[in-house]
Design an enzyme around this catalytic site. Structure first.
Site, PDB file in Angstrom:
ATOM      1  N   ASP A 103     -16.223 -16.418 -49.794  1.00 25.37           N
ATOM      2  CA  ASP A 103     -17.129 -16.408 -50.937  1.00 25.37           C
ATOM      3  C   ASP A 103     -17.730 -17.806 -51.046  1.00 25.37           C
ATOM      4  O   ASP A 103     -17.092 -18.687 -51.617  1.00 25.37           O
ATOM      5  CB  ASP A 103     -16.355 -16.045 -52.206  1.00 25.37           C
ATOM      6  CG  ASP A 103     -17.203 -16.076 -53.466  1.00 25.37           C
ATOM      7  OD1 ASP A 103     -18.424 -16.335 -53.374  1.00 25.37           O
ATOM      8  OD2 ASP A 103     -16.638 -15.853 -54.555  1.00 25.37           O
ATOM      9  N   PRO A 104     -18.892 -18.032 -50.437  1.00 23.42           N
ATOM     10  CA  PRO A 104     -19.821 -17.056 -49.876  1.00 23.42           C
ATOM     11  C   PRO A 104     -19.503 -16.709 -48.426  1.00 23.42           C
ATOM     12  O   PRO A 104     -18.999 -17.536 -47.677  1.00 23.42           O
ATOM     13  CB  PRO A 104     -21.163 -17.792 -49.947  1.00 23.42           C
ATOM     14  CG  PRO A 104     -20.793 -19.225 -49.703  1.00 23.42           C
ATOM     15  CD  PRO A 104     -19.455 -19.414 -50.390  1.00 23.42           C
TER      16      PRO A 104
END
Length: 477
Positions: free
Chosen positions: A128-129
């Site tokens: 994430d990301p």
């Protein structure tokens, strides 16, 4: 041999190295400030197809340039603030650049130069990301191809100690500096929920927690859900139609207790990011600092009274504002008295109520607090973590007059005595992407994230081989 330059040797690097060396035809040059980490990598993998270089990259960026003429891919796992400088050198030498970090404005500005040089600057290759975006776009693109429209998107992600290791009042442990985690708690959140825009200021985020239950292999995991910054920006990022959407939400998962402790520490002033000269007092204990800051007498009764009254007043004020805000999402009801008691016991556990812990002066209360949290909330040998990522979509298919709930979920545990789940879910995507670049699998150039089929299809498929798999399910609504 194909040549890769890897900048950084932290815990995320090992899974990337493992994947690349397994291919057999790749040589990696690893450059890092930390000789002990480089030695650990050689100890783990041997020296075949591996060269290590000790270098202070932050202060000697120009020395990176001598490695670039001989490599095809540069992986940057150093602090994100240095990525743009590295990427510029990569463009100069026509070397592809990979990172696990968000596409910063400085990186985005390099898009034209990278395209002119025929170079790929592929970012957001972590969890994430990274995996979150890839797995979301896979379902979104599939729905569009089948004439469906996304009407609701809810996403949760958390990297936490596994339940058996969450043995502290926070239910949390840090595998790197706590500053980033605490800093995110100081940011407001905005999202769309059931056709309403809800804005949650930073001071209320941990008082307006959602109850989240996620099932995996027959076990139920109960979390506190925290809204995560600006969810509305992902309407454009994911190419969704805002007129179709009733809900657009991204949030963070924590075990129970984390929210209470964050609120308590903020209430007694320890999230203050301003310089405080009192912290420079020689041999200062946290108890003495609290006594001075709260203005109470230095005895147990007075200090506990001040702590309880300060935290109680803050909690009640927050809960009043939450009630008045008329939010549209589900909120965990609070019992103020129990929460305050829990917080006081948590502060005692931290060692700041008795004369147990000395202050490590880092200039500001929040940074000095981080030094204490690094000590008290660190992973011990053989403790494992857990990564949980889940997307929940509502997809309508007007032509077929049907509506479906589609879920895509990942639960990944760290390996006892080996890599953590966090490092696995960041390191493997980076390593796999580097291998795919070396194979010539990607034709796109310029600054991108892995949000098109060209990138996410092979990456998600190869991640399955590393037992990192998004499990997808559907049910009719």
């Amino acid at each position: 041999m194909k040549q890769v330059l890897l900048l950084g040797s932290g815990f995320v690097a090992k899974p990337a190295i493992d994947h690349l060396l397994t291919q057999g035809d790749i040589h990696i040059t690893i450059v890092s400030l930390f000789q002990n980490e480089l030695d650990g990598i050689v100890s783990s993998f041997g020296s075949k197809n591996l060269t290590t270089v000790q270098l202070d990259i932050a202060n000697k960026m120009e020395e990176i340039e001598k490695f670039l003429p001989n490599v095809q891919v540069c992986i940057s796992l150093i602090p994100a603030t240095l990525h743009a400088s590295v990427a510029k050198l990569c463009i100069k030498h026509k070397v592809n650049f990979l990172s696990a970090s968000y596409i910063s404005p400085d990186i985005a500005e390099l898009d034209k130069e990278a395209k002119e040089a025929g170079v790929l600057l592929l970012n957001e290759l972590g969890l994430d990301p990274g995996i979150d975006h890839m797995s979301a776009m896979k379902i979104i693109d599939s729905a569009k191809q089948n004439n469906g429209k996304i009407t609701s998107f809810i996403s949760w992600c958390g990297a936490l100690p596994s339940l058996e290791c969450s043995d502290n009042p926070f239910g949390y442990k840090f595998s790197w500096s706590p500053r980033g985690v605490l800093a995110s708690s100081l940011l407001p959140a905005i999202f769309l929920w059931d056709q309403h825009i809800d804005q949650v200021p930073a001071e209320l985020k941990f008082a307006a927690l959602q109850p989240i239950v996620i099932e995996h292999e027959g076990q139920k995991y109960e979390f506190e859900g925290i809204p995560n910054r600006d969810s509305l920006s992902y309407i454009n990022n994911y190419s969704l139609n805002k007129d179709d959407l009733t809900t657009m939400f991204r949030g963070t998962l924590r075990w129970k207790g984390f929210g209470i402790m964050v609120r308590a520490l903020a209430a007694i002033g320890l999230f203050n990011a301003s310089q405080d000269a009192k912290l420079a007092t020689a041999d200062l204990f946290w108890r003495s600092y609290l006594v001075s800051s709260l203005g109470c007498n230095d005895n147990d009764d007075d200090l506990l009274y001040c702590l309880k009254s300060t935290i109680t007043d803050a909690f009640k004020a927050q809960e009043k504002l939450v009630a008045e805000s008329n939010y549209h999402f589900p909120i965990i009801p609070r019992d103020t008295d129990k929460d305050v008691e829990y917080a006081i016991n948590g502060l005692k556990w931290l060692g700041i109520v008795a004369n147990d812990e000395k202050v490590v002066n880092r200039g500001t209360p929040i940074d000095s607090l981080c030094a204490l949290l690094e000590k008290k909330l660190s992973y011990q040998k053989d403790e494992r973590d857990i990564v949980v990522l889940t997307h929940q979509f509502v997809v309508e298919y007007p032509a077929e007059n049907k509506k479906e709930q589609e879920t895509s979920s990942l639960v990944c545990f760290g390996i006892k005595g080996g890599s953590s789940a966090t490092s696995l879910t960041v390191g493997y995507p980076v390593g796999i992407a580097a291998d795919l670049v070396l194979q010539g699998c990607f034709k796109t150039t310029g600054v991108v994230g892995p949000v098109t089929p060209e990138f996410y299809n092979p990456l998600l498929e190869l991640l399955k081989q590393e037992k990192i798999e998004m499990v997808e399910t559907k049910k009719s609504l």
